[in-house]
Design a protein around this motif. Structure first.
Motif, mmCIF file in Angstrom:
data_model
loop_
_atom_site.group_PDB
_atom_site.id
_atom_site.type_symbol
_atom_site.label_atom_id
_atom_site.label_comp_id
_atom_site.label_asym_id
_atom_site.label_seq_id
_atom_site.Cartn_x
_atom_site.Cartn_y
_atom_site.Cartn_z
ATOM 1 N N GLY A 78 0.794 -1.216 0.000
ATOM 2 C CA GLY A 78 0.000 0.000 0.000
ATOM 3 C C GLY A 78 0.827 1.268 0.000
ATOM 4 O O GLY A 78 2.043 1.255 0.239
ATOM 5 N N LEU A 79 0.141 2.366 -0.295
ATOM 6 C CA LEU A 79 0.724 3.707 -0.314
ATOM 7 C C LEU A 79 -0.075 4.617 0.598
ATOM 8 O O LEU A 79 -1.292 4.458 0.749
ATOM 9 C CB LEU A 79 0.716 4.279 -1.731
ATOM 10 N N LEU B 58 4.777 10.720 3.504
ATOM 11 C CA LEU B 58 4.687 9.715 2.444
ATOM 12 C C LEU B 58 5.103 8.372 3.026
ATOM 13 O O LEU B 58 6.102 8.295 3.756
ATOM 14 C CB LEU B 58 5.610 10.070 1.274
ATOM 15 N N ALA B 59 4.360 7.308 2.710
ATOM 16 C CA ALA B 59 4.677 6.008 3.299
ATOM 17 C C ALA B 59 4.368 4.876 2.334
ATOM 18 O O ALA B 59 3.441 4.964 1.518
ATOM 19 C CB ALA B 59 3.911 5.813 4.603
ATOM 20 N N LEU B 60 5.151 3.807 2.462
ATOM 21 C CA LEU B 60 4.950 2.557 1.738
ATOM 22 C C LEU B 60 4.835 1.433 2.752
ATOM 23 O O LEU B 60 5.495 1.463 3.804
ATOM 24 C CB LEU B 60 6.130 2.260 0.814
ATOM 25 N N ASN B 61 4.009 0.419 2.448
ATOM 26 C CA ASN B 61 3.927 -0.726 3.335
ATOM 27 C C ASN B 61 3.749 -1.999 2.534
ATOM 28 O O ASN B 61 3.237 -1.992 1.407
ATOM 29 C CB ASN B 61 2.782 -0.566 4.339
ATOM 30 N N GLY B 62 4.173 -3.100 3.113
ATOM 31 C CA GLY B 62 4.011 -4.404 2.491
ATOM 32 C C GLY B 62 3.952 -5.473 3.561
ATOM 33 O O GLY B 62 4.522 -5.323 4.652
ATOM 34 N N ALA C 59 8.146 5.294 6.283
ATOM 35 C CA ALA C 59 7.512 6.604 6.138
ATOM 36 C C ALA C 59 8.571 7.695 6.121
ATOM 37 O O ALA C 59 9.546 7.652 6.884
ATOM 38 C CB ALA C 59 6.528 6.855 7.274
ATOM 39 N N PHE C 60 8.361 8.658 5.239
ATOM 40 C CA PHE C 60 9.204 9.855 5.160
ATOM 41 C C PHE C 60 8.327 11.065 5.418
ATOM 42 O O PHE C 60 7.320 11.268 4.736
ATOM 43 C CB PHE C 60 9.858 9.970 3.786
ATOM 44 N N LEU D 66 8.150 -2.539 11.798
ATOM 45 C CA LEU D 66 8.055 -3.974 11.547
ATOM 46 C C LEU D 66 7.018 -4.566 12.484
ATOM 47 O O LEU D 66 6.996 -4.240 13.681
ATOM 48 C CB LEU D 66 9.412 -4.649 11.759
ATOM 49 N N VAL D 67 6.143 -5.417 11.961
ATOM 50 C CA VAL D 67 5.121 -6.070 12.780
ATOM 51 C C VAL D 67 5.128 -7.564 12.482
ATOM 52 O O VAL D 67 5.025 -7.979 11.321
ATOM 53 C CB VAL D 67 3.711 -5.498 12.518
ATOM 54 N N LEU D 68 5.252 -8.382 13.534
ATOM 55 C CA LEU D 68 5.118 -9.825 13.449
ATOM 56 C C LEU D 68 3.799 -10.211 14.103
ATOM 57 O O LEU D 68 3.523 -9.787 15.235
ATOM 58 C CB LEU D 68 6.274 -10.528 14.164
ATOM 59 N N GLY D 69 2.980 -11.006 13.413
ATOM 60 C CA GLY D 69 1.664 -11.324 13.945
ATOM 61 C C GLY D 69 1.352 -12.802 13.909
ATOM 62 O O GLY D 69 1.824 -13.541 13.035
#
Length: 431
Positions: A142-143, A154-158, A178-179, A227-230
């Motif tokens: 996502g953006l 501004l941010a990116l995630n995966g 995120a920047f 970072l997220v571990l689930g």
């Protein structure tokens, strides 16, 4: 115009609104293929004599088949009101320079210094795509873009998720970067520079030169890596449980350019006003547990979060909801939340005259010791075609605490840790 006096307010409100709207986060929430699902909400947040926010949220989700899911969200909010500057109350009126350097304002005797220039409009856009890649594996990316008057994010995630045990167990790994670019009106203050007052100078030019000397040129930025571990586990036909570990590393400009500290003498009288200074890095850890239990006519949802960081802030959050089915088409959901945190190692409600300046210091109550609680109720109506209309009303109170600092002289008679009280109201509609 002041924006970042309370930088978390807008983000927190958006997150709260979207989670309570039930905006889809996974394939299970996306509805039937070929149909768009829309979620809308209007949220009001009002603190007593302080910040007021009105926010609109519009979300859209579509399953294009085979769990190929798009979700998007638009958030627009407006914030206005007054926010605490960090300066201490005094038994006489105090004069402060506005963050822009243009003009000044006066705070009455015995009153908590509040800056009434807190106002801005924020626009946020999010887009997310989720799909399976191999058997039992799903990926998502996502953006995020958010723009305010003097703040750009501004941010990116995966993320990658893997199902086990006939999809009763899911493990996931998520990363985001995120920047943020910060360019506060009036410029970034020099750490611990004294606030200049126009009345102390013989001319506008002399005052402007003194004000400019307290500012740094240009904008600054910060970078955040999360970072997220689930782990999600179906316990039985009525119970599901989730565990998360989160790591967040932040580097860059973390000082609030609109916060200050009072420098007082042994009688508690303010001798100077200094701009704050915070470390330029922060590492945070959090551990989260959530359980949902379905009864015959109700669903219980309880969660606990423990967070700690290298600023020495530790927090505990206990959140509970109980969704009661009143009829085939209506429900109510009471909500109770409790929060407690310790103070940052560099938090100081004031500085003492004659003592050496510390490397870092802030009087921002948001990083001080505090407790807070939320109580409220949501009422929902299920309409035809899967539509839903809901109303939510909550009361929030935040109670800052003294973290062991002895107040000198007249400060013993001042309210250095005033409570913050707020009302939250929301109307949401899903169709």
């Amino acid at each position: 115009m002041q924006l970042k006096s309370t930088p978390q307010v807008a983000t927190a409100l958006a997150a709260a609104a979207c989670s309570l709207l039930g905006l889809p986060a996974s394939a299970q929430d996306a509805g039937t293929p070929d149909n768009w699902q829309f979620d809308t909400a209007l949220l009001y947040y009002g603190e007593s004599d302080r910040v007021t926010a009105v926010e609109g949220v519009f979300g859209a989700t579509k399953d294009f088949g085979d769990e190929h899911i798009f979700s998007g969200k638009l958030v627009i909010d407006g914030l206005t009101g007054a926010s605490a500057t960090g300066a201490v109350a005094q038994p006489y009126a105090q004069t402060f320079t506005r963050p822009s350097g243009n003009g000044q304002y006066v705070i009455g005797a015995g009153e908590t210094p509040l800056d009434d220039t807190f106002r801005d409009t924020r626009v946020q856009l999010n887009g997310q795509w989720t799909q399976p890649v191999w058997q039992d594996y799903r990926v998502s990316g996502g953006l995020h873009v958010s723009k305010e008057y003097d703040y750009l994010s501004l941010a990116l995630n995966g993320s990658l998720a893997r199902d086990f045990n006939q999809k009763n167990t899911t493990m996931s790994l998520g990363l985001s970067y995120a920047f943020d670019s910060i360019d506060p009106e009036g410029g970034r203050p020099v750490a611990f520079a004294s606030m200049p007052l126009r009345d102390d100078f013989s001319s506008d030019d002399a005052y402007q030169a003194a004000f400019d000397a307290t500012r740094l040129a240009g904008s600054d930025d910060k970078n955040t890596l999360d970072l997220v571990l689930g782990l999600t586990q179906v316990i039985n036909r009525r119970t599901i449980m989730q565990f998360n570990y989160g790591l967040s590393v932040v580097d860059g400009y973390l000082t609030d350019p609109f916060k200050m500290l009072s420098r007082v003498d042994s009688d508690g009288i303010t001798q100077d006003l200094l701009y704050e200074n915070r470390p330029d890095s922060r590492t945070k850890h959090n551990f989260y547990w959530q359980t949902k239990y379905a009864m015959d006519s109700a669903v219980a949802d309880i969660s606990y979060r423990f967070a700690t960081d290298d600023w020495d802030i530790q927090s505990h959050t206990l959140d509970s909801r109980l969704k009661f089915k009143l009829s085939d088409t209506t429900y109510i959901q009471p909500h109770v939340r409790f929060y407690q945190q310790s103070a940052a190692e560099f938090y100081q409600p004031f500085l003492m005259q004659g003592e050496p300046l510390p490397t870092y210091a802030s009087a921002d109550y948001r990083i001080g010791e505090m407790t807070a609680y939320t109580v409220g109720l949501k009422y929902g109506i299920l309409l035809k075609g899967g539509q839903e209309l809901a109303f939510r009303l909550e009361y929030y109170q935040q109670d800052p605490k003294n973290n062991g600092v002895e107040a000198p002289g007249i400060l013993q008679e001042m309210d250095l840790y005033p409570s913050v009280k707020a009302v939250i109201a929301q109307v949401s509609y899903r169709f």
